[in-house]
Enzyme design. Structure first.
Site, PDB file in Angstrom:
ATOM      1  N   SER A 116     -94.598   5.826  18.133  1.00  0.00           N
ATOM      2  CA  SER A 116     -94.869   5.360  19.499  1.00  0.00           C
ATOM      3  C   SER A 116     -96.276   5.747  19.945  1.00  0.00           C
ATOM      4  O   SER A 116     -96.786   6.800  19.576  1.00  0.00           O
ATOM      5  CB  SER A 116     -93.849   5.993  20.453  1.00  0.00           C
ATOM      6  OG  SER A 116     -94.269   5.843  21.790  1.00  0.00           O
ATOM      7  N   HIS A 143     -85.263  -2.726  24.913  1.00  0.00           N
ATOM      8  CA  HIS A 143     -85.740  -1.345  24.981  1.00  0.00           C
ATOM      9  C   HIS A 143     -84.543  -0.377  25.016  1.00  0.00           C
ATOM     10  O   HIS A 143     -84.562   0.633  25.716  1.00  0.00           O
ATOM     11  CB  HIS A 143     -86.613  -1.162  26.239  1.00  0.00           C
ATOM     12  CG  HIS A 143     -87.775  -0.231  26.080  1.00  0.00           C
ATOM     13  ND1 HIS A 143     -89.069  -0.655  26.008  1.00  0.00           N
ATOM     14  CD2 HIS A 143     -87.843   1.125  25.999  1.00  0.00           C
ATOM     15  CE1 HIS A 143     -89.893   0.386  25.903  1.00  0.00           C
ATOM     16  NE2 HIS A 143     -89.161   1.490  25.881  1.00  0.00           N
ATOM     17  N   TYR A 159     -98.519   0.328  23.181  1.00  0.00           N
ATOM     18  CA  TYR A 159     -98.394  -0.008  24.600  1.00  0.00           C
ATOM     19  C   TYR A 159     -99.792  -0.422  25.016  1.00  0.00           C
ATOM     20  O   TYR A 159    -100.766   0.264  24.688  1.00  0.00           O
ATOM     21  CB  TYR A 159     -97.963   1.201  25.424  1.00  0.00           C
ATOM     22  CG  TYR A 159     -96.477   1.446  25.471  1.00  0.00           C
ATOM     23  CD1 TYR A 159     -95.577   0.443  25.817  1.00  0.00           C
ATOM     24  CD2 TYR A 159     -95.967   2.715  25.202  1.00  0.00           C
ATOM     25  CE1 TYR A 159     -94.210   0.697  25.879  1.00  0.00           C
ATOM     26  CE2 TYR A 159     -94.599   2.969  25.264  1.00  0.00           C
ATOM     27  CZ  TYR A 159     -93.729   1.954  25.609  1.00  0.00           C
ATOM     28  OH  TYR A 159     -92.385   2.193  25.668  1.00  0.00           O
ATOM     29  N   LYS A 176     -92.353  -6.622  20.280  1.00  0.00           N
ATOM     30  CA  LYS A 176     -91.089  -5.913  20.553  1.00  0.00           C
ATOM     31  C   LYS A 176     -90.716  -6.069  22.024  1.00  0.00           C
ATOM     32  O   LYS A 176     -91.516  -5.723  22.907  1.00  0.00           O
ATOM     33  CB  LYS A 176     -91.261  -4.429  20.230  1.00  0.00           C
ATOM     34  CG  LYS A 176     -90.082  -3.553  20.620  1.00  0.00           C
ATOM     35  CD  LYS A 176     -90.291  -2.137  20.132  1.00  0.00           C
ATOM     36  CE  LYS A 176     -89.088  -1.255  20.365  1.00  0.00           C
ATOM     37  NZ  LYS A 176     -88.990  -0.764  21.746  1.00  0.00           N
ATOM     38  N   THR A 217     -95.262  -3.584  22.257  1.00  0.00           N
ATOM     39  CA  THR A 217     -94.096  -3.605  23.152  1.00  0.00           C
ATOM     40  C   THR A 217     -94.436  -4.404  24.407  1.00  0.00           C
ATOM     41  O   THR A 217     -95.419  -4.116  25.096  1.00  0.00           O
ATOM     42  CB  THR A 217     -93.672  -2.167  23.501  1.00  0.00           C
ATOM     43  OG1 THR A 217     -93.324  -1.509  22.278  1.00  0.00           O
ATOM     44  CG2 THR A 217     -92.478  -2.152  24.436  1.00  0.00           C
TER      45      THR A 217
HETATM   46  C1  LIG Z   1     -85.667   8.337  24.165  1.00  0.00           C
HETATM   47  C2  LIG Z   1     -86.253   6.988  23.867  1.00  0.00           C
HETATM   48  C3  LIG Z   1     -87.618   6.807  23.939  1.00  0.00           C
HETATM   49  C4  LIG Z   1     -88.173   5.551  23.655  1.00  0.00           C
HETATM   50  N1  LIG Z   1     -89.524   5.395  23.656  1.00  0.00           N
HETATM   51  C5  LIG Z   1     -90.066   4.199  23.310  1.00  0.00           C
HETATM   52  C6  LIG Z   1     -91.478   4.042  23.203  1.00  0.00           C
HETATM   53  O1  LIG Z   1     -92.247   4.985  23.395  1.00  0.00           O
HETATM   54  N2  LIG Z   1     -91.939   2.810  22.881  1.00  0.00           N
HETATM   55  C7  LIG Z   1     -91.116   1.750  22.643  1.00  0.00           C
HETATM   56  O2  LIG Z   1     -91.596   0.657  22.349  1.00  0.00           O
HETATM   57  N3  LIG Z   1     -89.787   1.885  22.712  1.00  0.00           N
HETATM   58  C8  LIG Z   1     -89.241   3.084  23.020  1.00  0.00           C
HETATM   59  N4  LIG Z   1     -87.880   3.230  23.062  1.00  0.00           N
HETATM   60  C9  LIG Z   1     -87.011   2.083  22.706  1.00  0.00           C
HETATM   61  C10 LIG Z   1     -86.705   2.073  21.196  1.00  0.00           C
HETATM   62  O3  LIG Z   1     -87.850   1.756  20.461  1.00  0.00           O
HETATM   63  C11 LIG Z   1     -85.627   1.058  20.855  1.00  0.00           C
HETATM   64  O4  LIG Z   1     -85.991  -0.182  21.381  1.00  0.00           O
HETATM   65  C12 LIG Z   1     -84.253   1.439  21.396  1.00  0.00           C
HETATM   66  O5  LIG Z   1     -84.019   2.811  21.217  1.00  0.00           O
HETATM   67  C13 LIG Z   1     -83.175   0.625  20.682  1.00  0.00           C
HETATM   68  O6  LIG Z   1     -81.915   0.895  21.191  1.00  0.00           O
HETATM   69  P1  LIG Z   1     -80.937   1.992  20.549  1.00  0.00           P
HETATM   70  O7  LIG Z   1     -81.407   3.306  21.071  1.00  0.00           O
HETATM   71  O8  LIG Z   1     -79.612   1.585  21.044  1.00  0.00           O
HETATM   72  O9  LIG Z   1     -81.079   1.913  19.044  1.00  0.00           O
HETATM   73  C14 LIG Z   1     -87.315   4.467  23.340  1.00  0.00           C
HETATM   74  C15 LIG Z   1     -85.944   4.673  23.273  1.00  0.00           C
HETATM   75  C16 LIG Z   1     -85.397   5.915  23.527  1.00  0.00           C
HETATM   76  C17 LIG Z   1     -83.910   6.105  23.412  1.00  0.00           C
END
Ligand SMILES: Cc1cc2nc3c(=O)[nH]c(=O)nc-3n(C[C@H](O)[C@H](O)[C@H](O)COP(=O)(O)O)c2cc1C
Length: 405
Positions: free
Chosen positions: A131, A301, A154, A277, A180
């Protein structure tokens, strides 16, 4: 005598496991088990940051329940003595159809954070996306693990900074960028709002009490380096060294005016594959194809942005039909089992992506936990493929999954 014989025939003692982590993992048969262990070991605020979603958390719940709504139409007598779940995504061979999703502030679960995830992914050759808000840098991550590295972008208001981050990813040999696009503004994650949760977690009275009842986490946290946004350390945008509300930070720094016109600009910065994404409609997937994007991650997300967003698994088949192979499809959100991955691939995805599954595992047992969850998902894919009668991913076709409206 008879009693002794009977007892002898039924008494079985499992060998004692002396290693505490291995002992913990021995009882973790599923992602839900790892979630429960993480919940026990992490302070409430930290667990809720990982586990929570936006508003009423209907997108979050919907991501998983949409998988559960789909049943299989398994075929039998299909000679599945050998099952090969390997596949190709963006020209890269994967052992099974999974990408480890980008997550911000990963060190919050364990001091090794992103490095632990990258090492575990690298050991089996799965891609991992770092990330922008990672707590280890692009370069530090490049130095570990053999698996392909992707960089999640981002788009900051400061485009010079974006160009610089992409150039650093290129210099460090990353295989793809993942931009994203579902974060025009920050989603309202009300568990964090209620707690006034900031990153890194501030040490107030509540945290002290919480920390005292989670001593293993607290001890690791206070002994390790301060947690910061490692990719922008010392930069004007703020590197998280002073506590920030993630919502205020994202709203101030990320560009809500991002548009399709920016794709051309991104292409100028990056000559490798681009993954968008956060695509949530067929119309946008088609636009992505028309803009020459290599892959879309159908994603809300993990239910952390728009509530009442469509579940990614529901989009797979219509998107696959509309883009007709012009873009690869990654299904992201709610993946907790190998069978979820099999459903998505059968419906037309090239791979799935998972975030919380490995984040819980990291909180439950550090790097060994991430190895464990990868193993659970891999064996789950193999087992499900055998049970639905598919020896290869090429044999995973839509007829294997019951249509759903
Ligand atoms: C704690 C956490 C932090 C996340 N941080 C980011 C991030 O920095 N950038 C991003 O594109 N997605 C982020 N996401 C989304 C994940 O990339 C992903 O889309 C998501 O976790 C998918 O769903 P799942 O947790 O059910 O597998 C984050 C998700 C979680 C749970």
């Amino acid at each position: 005598m008879k009693t002794i014989d009977t007892l002898r025939s039924v008494l079985r003692f499992r060998p004692i496991e002396w290693d505490a982590t291995a002992r913990r993992l021995r009882g973790a048969a599923s992602v839900e088990d790892l979630r429960r262990i993480a919940k026990r070991r992490l302070p409430r605020g930290v667990f809720d940051y990982i586990d929570g979603g936006a508003e009423d958390e209907r997108s979050l719940a919907g991501n998983s329940s949409a998988f559960a709504r789909r049943t299989f139409q398994p075929r039998v007598l299909r000679q599945v003595g050998v099952v090969d779940p390997s596949t190709t995504l963006l020209g890269q061979r994967l052992p099974f159809p999974l990408v480890l999703a980008p997550t911000g502030f990963t060190r919050i679960a364990h001091p090794d954070g992103e490095l632990a995830v990258a090492r575990a992914a690298g050991r089996v050759g799965l891609p991992y996306a770092l990330s922008t808000l990672g707590t280890h840098s692009i370069e530090a991550l490049a130095a570990v693990g053999a698996g392909p590295k992707w960089f999640q972008v981002y788009v900051w208001r400061d485009r010079g900074l974006v160009a610089e981050l992409i150039a650093r990813a290129k210099a460090a040999d990353y295989a793809a960028i993942m931009v994203t696009v579902d974060t025009a503004v920050f989603g309202r994650r009300e568990r964090d709002v209620r707690r006034g949760y900031e990153l890194p977690p501030k040490i107030g009275l509540g945290t002290l009490v919480d920390g005292a009842v989670h001593p293993a986490w607290t001890w690791q946290f206070v002994r390790s380096d301060p947690i910061m946004f490692a990719n922008v350390t010392g930069r004007e945008v703020g590197d998280g060294s002073a506590a920030v509300s993630l919502a205020a930070y994202v709203n101030a720094q990320f560009d809500p005016d991002l548009s399709w016109d920016d794709v051309a600009w991104l292409r100028e910065q990056w000559d490798g594959p681009i993954v968008l994404k956060g695509i949530q409609t067929v119309a946008d997937a088609v636009l992505a194809a028309e803009h020459g994007i290599e892959a879309v991650a159908l994603s809300n997300h993990g239910g952390r942005q728009l509530d009442d967003a469509p579940a990614p698994i529901d989009l797979v088949a219509p998107v696959a039909q509309a883009v007709g192979g012009r873009v690869e499809i990654i299904c992201d959100g709610g993946v907790r089992r190998g069978s979820d991955i099999v459903k998505a691939v059968a419906l037309g995805a090239t791979a799935c992506m998972a975030g919380r599954a490995y984040f819980y595992a990291l909180g439950a047992a550090g790097e060994a936990g991430v190895d464990h969850v990868i193993e659970l998902l891999d064996s789950g894919v193999r087992r499900t493929m055998a049970l639905v009668g598919a020896g290869t991913v090429g044999e995973l076709t839509p007829e294997l999954v019951t249509p759903c409206d």
